[in-house]
Design a protein around this motif. Structure first.
Motif, PDB file in Angstrom:
ATOM      1  N   LEU A  38      88.148 -95.132-139.177  1.00  0.00           N
ATOM      2  CA  LEU A  38      87.165 -94.917-138.118  1.00  0.00           C
ATOM      3  C   LEU A  38      87.652 -95.637-136.869  1.00  0.00           C
ATOM      4  O   LEU A  38      88.039 -96.811-136.940  1.00  0.00           O
ATOM      5  CB  LEU A  38      85.821 -95.475-138.570  1.00  0.00           C
ATOM      6  CG  LEU A  38      84.632 -95.377-137.623  1.00  0.00           C
ATOM      7  CD1 LEU A  38      84.310 -93.950-137.318  1.00  0.00           C
ATOM      8  CD2 LEU A  38      83.428 -96.051-138.241  1.00  0.00           C
ATOM      9  N   GLN A  39      87.641 -94.942-135.739  1.00  0.00           N
ATOM     10  CA  GLN A  39      88.111 -95.565-134.496  1.00  0.00           C
ATOM     11  C   GLN A  39      86.997 -96.443-133.949  1.00  0.00           C
ATOM     12  O   GLN A  39      86.067 -95.962-133.312  1.00  0.00           O
ATOM     13  CB  GLN A  39      88.482 -94.501-133.481  1.00  0.00           C
ATOM     14  CG  GLN A  39      89.130 -95.116-132.268  1.00  0.00           C
ATOM     15  CD  GLN A  39      89.403 -94.082-131.211  1.00  0.00           C
ATOM     16  OE1 GLN A  39      88.772 -93.052-131.169  1.00  0.00           O
ATOM     17  NE2 GLN A  39      90.348 -94.357-130.356  1.00  0.00           N
ATOM     18  N   PHE A  40      87.112 -97.701-134.205  1.00  0.00           N
ATOM     19  CA  PHE A  40      85.961 -98.554-134.012  1.00  0.00           C
ATOM     20  C   PHE A  40      86.455 -99.986-133.911  1.00  0.00           C
ATOM     21  O   PHE A  40      86.859-100.567-134.889  1.00  0.00           O
ATOM     22  CB  PHE A  40      85.031 -98.323-135.217  1.00  0.00           C
ATOM     23  CG  PHE A  40      83.952 -99.297-135.391  1.00  0.00           C
ATOM     24  CD1 PHE A  40      83.021 -99.478-134.400  1.00  0.00           C
ATOM     25  CD2 PHE A  40      83.834-100.011-136.560  1.00  0.00           C
ATOM     26  CE1 PHE A  40      82.002-100.377-134.572  1.00  0.00           C
ATOM     27  CE2 PHE A  40      82.823-100.902-136.731  1.00  0.00           C
ATOM     28  CZ  PHE A  40      81.903-101.089-135.738  1.00  0.00           C
ATOM     29  N   GLY A  41      86.475-100.511-132.690  1.00  0.00           N
ATOM     30  CA  GLY A  41      86.942-101.871-132.511  1.00  0.00           C
ATOM     31  C   GLY A  41      85.805-102.748-132.044  1.00  0.00           C
ATOM     32  O   GLY A  41      84.930-102.311-131.313  1.00  0.00           O
ATOM     33  N   LEU A  42      85.803-103.988-132.481  1.00  0.00           N
ATOM     34  CA  LEU A  42      84.719-104.883-132.079  1.00  0.00           C
ATOM     35  C   LEU A  42      85.191-105.914-131.065  1.00  0.00           C
ATOM     36  O   LEU A  42      84.547-106.135-130.055  1.00  0.00           O
ATOM     37  CB  LEU A  42      84.148-105.598-133.302  1.00  0.00           C
ATOM     38  CG  LEU A  42      83.330-104.728-134.241  1.00  0.00           C
ATOM     39  CD1 LEU A  42      83.050-105.485-135.513  1.00  0.00           C
ATOM     40  CD2 LEU A  42      82.042-104.313-133.596  1.00  0.00           C
ATOM     41  N   ALA A  43      86.298-106.581-131.349  1.00  0.00           N
ATOM     42  CA  ALA A  43      86.709-107.679-130.475  1.00  0.00           C
ATOM     43  C   ALA A  43      88.231-107.783-130.485  1.00  0.00           C
ATOM     44  O   ALA A  43      88.906-106.772-130.562  1.00  0.00           O
ATOM     45  CB  ALA A  43      86.033-108.973-130.897  1.00  0.00           C
ATOM     46  N   ILE A  47      92.490-105.047-130.708  1.00  0.00           N
ATOM     47  CA  ILE A  47      93.726-104.878-129.943  1.00  0.00           C
ATOM     48  C   ILE A  47      94.917-104.891-130.887  1.00  0.00           C
ATOM     49  O   ILE A  47      95.865-104.114-130.719  1.00  0.00           O
ATOM     50  CB  ILE A  47      93.844-105.985-128.880  1.00  0.00           C
ATOM     51  CG1 ILE A  47      92.568-106.088-128.046  1.00  0.00           C
ATOM     52  CG2 ILE A  47      95.033-105.745-127.979  1.00  0.00           C
ATOM     53  CD1 ILE A  47      92.195-104.834-127.322  1.00  0.00           C
ATOM     54  N   ILE A  50      95.029-101.585-132.519  1.00  0.00           N
ATOM     55  CA  ILE A  50      95.664-100.581-131.669  1.00  0.00           C
ATOM     56  C   ILE A  50      97.181-100.793-131.668  1.00  0.00           C
ATOM     57  O   ILE A  50      97.953 -99.841-131.718  1.00  0.00           O
ATOM     58  CB  ILE A  50      95.086-100.652-130.237  1.00  0.00           C
ATOM     59  CG1 ILE A  50      93.605-100.294-130.258  1.00  0.00           C
ATOM     60  CG2 ILE A  50      95.823 -99.721-129.305  1.00  0.00           C
ATOM     61  CD1 ILE A  50      92.873-100.670-129.001  1.00  0.00           C
ATOM     62  N   ALA A  53      98.671 -99.247-134.543  1.00  0.00           N
ATOM     63  CA  ALA A  53      98.762 -97.798-134.437  1.00  0.00           C
ATOM     64  C   ALA A  53      99.787 -97.370-133.398  1.00  0.00           C
ATOM     65  O   ALA A  53     100.165 -96.208-133.368  1.00  0.00           O
ATOM     66  CB  ALA A  53      97.397 -97.227-134.070  1.00  0.00           C
ATOM     67  N   ALA A  54     100.219 -98.296-132.529  1.00  0.00           N
ATOM     68  CA  ALA A  54     101.101 -97.927-131.416  1.00  0.00           C
ATOM     69  C   ALA A  54     102.565 -97.990-131.840  1.00  0.00           C
ATOM     70  O   ALA A  54     102.883 -98.093-133.014  1.00  0.00           O
ATOM     71  CB  ALA A  54     100.826 -98.828-130.219  1.00  0.00           C
ATOM     72  N   PRO A  69      86.931 -90.601-134.226  1.00  0.00           N
ATOM     73  CA  PRO A  69      85.820 -91.200-133.472  1.00  0.00           C
ATOM     74  C   PRO A  69      84.472 -91.031-134.167  1.00  0.00           C
ATOM     75  O   PRO A  69      83.522 -91.706-133.811  1.00  0.00           O
ATOM     76  CB  PRO A  69      85.832 -90.448-132.144  1.00  0.00           C
ATOM     77  CG  PRO A  69      87.013 -89.560-132.172  1.00  0.00           C
ATOM     78  CD  PRO A  69      87.461 -89.401-133.556  1.00  0.00           C
ATOM     79  N   MET A  87      75.054-106.375-133.343  1.00  0.00           N
ATOM     80  CA  MET A  87      75.924-105.249-133.711  1.00  0.00           C
ATOM     81  C   MET A  87      75.829-104.917-135.199  1.00  0.00           C
ATOM     82  O   MET A  87      76.126-103.782-135.589  1.00  0.00           O
ATOM     83  CB  MET A  87      77.369-105.625-133.339  1.00  0.00           C
ATOM     84  CG  MET A  87      78.348-104.479-133.318  1.00  0.00           C
ATOM     85  SD  MET A  87      77.909-103.215-132.143  1.00  0.00           S
ATOM     86  CE  MET A  87      78.798-101.826-132.820  1.00  0.00           C
ATOM     87  N   GLN A  90      74.185-101.655-136.441  1.00  0.00           N
ATOM     88  CA  GLN A  90      74.938-100.445-136.100  1.00  0.00           C
ATOM     89  C   GLN A  90      76.108-100.253-137.055  1.00  0.00           C
ATOM     90  O   GLN A  90      76.455 -99.127-137.396  1.00  0.00           O
ATOM     91  CB  GLN A  90      75.488-100.518-134.668  1.00  0.00           C
ATOM     92  CG  GLN A  90      74.745-101.367-133.700  1.00  0.00           C
ATOM     93  CD  GLN A  90      73.427-100.784-133.302  1.00  0.00           C
ATOM     94  OE1 GLN A  90      73.227 -99.592-133.425  1.00  0.00           O
ATOM     95  NE2 GLN A  90      72.510-101.619-132.871  1.00  0.00           N
ATOM     96  N   LEU A  94      76.761 -97.074-139.375  1.00  0.00           N
ATOM     97  CA  LEU A  94      78.016 -96.312-139.364  1.00  0.00           C
ATOM     98  C   LEU A  94      78.577 -96.180-140.769  1.00  0.00           C
ATOM     99  O   LEU A  94      79.066 -95.116-141.153  1.00  0.00           O
ATOM    100  CB  LEU A  94      79.051 -97.006-138.478  1.00  0.00           C
ATOM    101  CG  LEU A  94      78.892 -96.867-136.975  1.00  0.00           C
ATOM    102  CD1 LEU A  94      79.842 -97.794-136.275  1.00  0.00           C
ATOM    103  CD2 LEU A  94      79.168 -95.442-136.561  1.00  0.00           C
TER     104      LEU A  94
END
Lengths: 207, 386
Positions: A38-43, A47, A50, A53-54, A69, A87, A90, A94
């Motif tokens: 799930l594309q879902f970042g908190l803090a 990064i 990501i 994934a990069a 998403p 949070m 939520q 999810l």
């Protein structure tokens, strides 16, 4: 369906050019190589997620580059960062919206226990109070290699799941819940403060 | 700066007609949304596809930073500043160290000042590169620009890691200098990366800044007038994109910045394209500062030996130290009562104050433009909610 194939027979057949597999092995092999997070970042940890994934770390090598998403299309939730009390509902919602079978990685010290912000009044002391967690990664933030290691651990877990028999996987068990109650905002804290079905902290015995 | 004529620039943003004339629909964007850059929520009232009202909702990442800063000692607050703006831990460290140095009147050795400038400008490079990558992926260029940006960012993170031991949470600076010295190999490695960076920047600018779709999506979108920007307290590249010449490196002359020759790029129109271009131009200036710093840096101590950073007790007083962080003016306001922890510890985060203008920039634009405008503000939720 779930019975193991005799290894000797299998290698004998392979020598003859016949590849034999079981439904369970094929099913798990497919699942473990296409985990969609799930594309879902908190803090901060997001990064590093990501970065995993990069270009340099390239999570696509594990078939998990398809960040979705929408929770309806995701298999894995990476709880990447500090979960605050605002949070947390939520996140549970999810999780409930994700289809079975679903897995959770708690990434970083904050998602595990509150981490450096544990003393804060607004920080949840670990997401495992409300949803079941499969893999924990320590670190603040964990390096991308650590997240890749967690992926490999999760793949191993998926590979060993049984489709039938007494030890069959939780998501195939009709009795096993797939949704958990969403906590509400109480007067001082989230209500309930933890879900007893999920959160079983070790009892400390004082001598 | 832009490819269109000045006559076209005077026109108002294109208005789309809507069949739902006057009828508003409320949509909640976030907190889990791929383009909100963290856990940020916007309650948007839409007429058709046009934004008529926008209410930001904060606090999904409120981690009690200021309270922790007041209960922990001066030194213990330093690693927490890394987690404010988690892209730019080095500049956060510097701003906090600068405030404590002002509070206690501490001198910083020359080599430490140069190292700070080198690290701050490297931070600016990696922040602006990743911002451009994220902004492009918000616009639909999913993947490619972000991959290029993160390839360069990883090289700079390698430098941070070999110096401080951590990729992101560096915790490198101390009041009175820096924690460890950089050896000659590190300086040579950093110089190599800086030498190769313009090649990447040329390639990246070719890739994005002349792109027809980027121009169509960003020019005339989210205009911010200089008057509104000044009265809202906007700082950083966003203010300079509106044409206001305000750079704290030039105004406050902190560190050794007066010894460096660099220009402050300014925008003309204050739209999203100018804000995007501003980052690309600032990176060029950062590269020139870095080259000058490598030429000027001399061996020497990196820590003031008179400072006892453990059990540190500054005299009674107050101080406000601010620097030009990649996102704008980052300031720490400290009040000391003479004890081992500050009486009041306040952060002036650039992202939070730049975000307050979001509604004014978004009104009259489509939902898809809101994401681009939000991306061009360059926010980090760790700093917004603290």
């Amino acid at each position: 369906m779930g019975d193991e194939i005799d290894e000797g027979l299998r290698s004998e057949l392979q020598r003859q050019g016949i590849w034999v597999t079981s439904m369970q092995e094929l099913y798990n092999w497919g699942r473990k190589n296409s985990i969609w997070p799930l594309q879902f970042g908190l803090a901060c940890c997001a990064i590093e997620m990501i970065a995993t994934a990069a270009s340099r770390y390239d999570i696509a090598r594990f078939g998990a580059e398809v960040f979705r998403p929408s929770p309806r299309q995701a298999d894995l939730m990476i709880v990447a960062g500090t979960v605050t009390k605002k949070m947390a509902p939520q996140i549970v919602r999810l999780y409930n919206q994700m289809p079975d079978p679903k897995y959770v990685i708690a990434m970083g010290a904050c998602a595990i226990s509150g981490g450096p912000f544990k003393q804060g009044y607004n920080v949840l002391k670990g997401i495992d109070r409300y949803i079941p967690v499969d893999v924990y990664i320590p670190g603040c933030p964990p390096r991308p290699e650590a997240l890749l290691h967690a992926f490999m651990e999760l793949q191993r877990k998926i590979d060993n799941q049984k489709l039938s028999g007494p030890n069959k996987s939780d998501h195939l068990d009709r009795e096993h819940p797939s949704e958990y109650p969403v906590p509400a905002f109480g007067k001082h804290d989230l209500v309930p403060r933890a879900n007893p079905d999920v959160f079983r902290p070790p009892q400390i015995e004082r001598v | 700066m832009s490819a269109t004529s000045s006559q076209e620039l005077e026109q108002a943003p294109p208005r789309m007609s809507s069949r739902l004339e006057g009828e508003l629909m409320e949509v909640s964007l976030g907190p889990q949304h791929p383009s909100t850059h963290g856990v940020f929520r916007m309650n948007v009232a839409l007429e058709g596809e046009i934004v008529r009202k926008l209410k930001p909702v904060f606090g999904y990442l409120h981690r009690n930073h200021e309270q922790i800063g007041e209960s922990a000692g001066y030194l213990q607050a330093m690693p927490y500043t890394d987690r404010l703006d988690y892209f730019c831990s080095m500049t956060n460290n510097w701003a906090y160290a600068l405030s404590v140095e002002k509070l206690a009147g501490i001198e910083v050795p020359e080599r430490a000042e140069y190292l700070r400038i080198i690290l701050a400008e490297l931070t600016r490079l990696q922040n602006h590169t990743s911002l451009l990558g994220f902004l492009l992926s918000d616009m639909g260029a999913w993947g490619t620009p972000l991959m290029y940006a993160f390839r360069e960012r990883e090289k700079i993170l390698d430098l941070f890691e070999s110096l401080s031991g951590a990729r992101m949470m560096c915790d490198y600076m101390r009041f009175g200098g820096c924690r460890v010295d950089a050896n000659d190999d590190w300086i040579a490695g950093a110089k190599k990366i800086v030498d190769l960076f313009p090649k990447f920047l040329d390639e990246f600018e070719d890739l994005i800044l002349q792109n027809e779709i980027v121009i169509a999506r960003t020019q005339h979108v989210g205009k911010l007038s200089p008057e509104l920007a000044i009265s809202a307290g906007i700082t950083g590249p966003m203010l300079r994109a509106s044409g206001v010449n305000y750079d704290i490196r030039k105004i406050d002359k902190y560190g050794f910045y007066p010894r460096f020759k660099f220009r402050v790029p300014l925008g003309d129109h204050g739209d999203t394209y100018d804000r995007l271009m501003m980052r690309a131009l600032e990176m060029r200036e950062s590269l020139s500062i870095l080259q000058q710093a490598f030429a000027q840096i001399q061996p020497g101590p990196v820590m003031n030996p008179k400072v006892k950073i453990r059990a540190f007790k500054p005299p009674v007083g107050e101080a406000y130290g601010r620097i030009e962080a990649p996102k704008g003016e980052l300031g720490f306001y400290l009040i000391s009562d003479g004890s081992a922890n500050p009486y009041r510890y306040r952060v002036r985060p650039p992202s939070f104050i730049n975000l307050t203008i979001l509604e004014d920039m978004c009104l009259g634009h489509t939902v898809a433009d809101v994401m681009v405008i939000l991306g061009s503000i360059d926010i980090v939720m760790g700093e917004v909610d603290r």
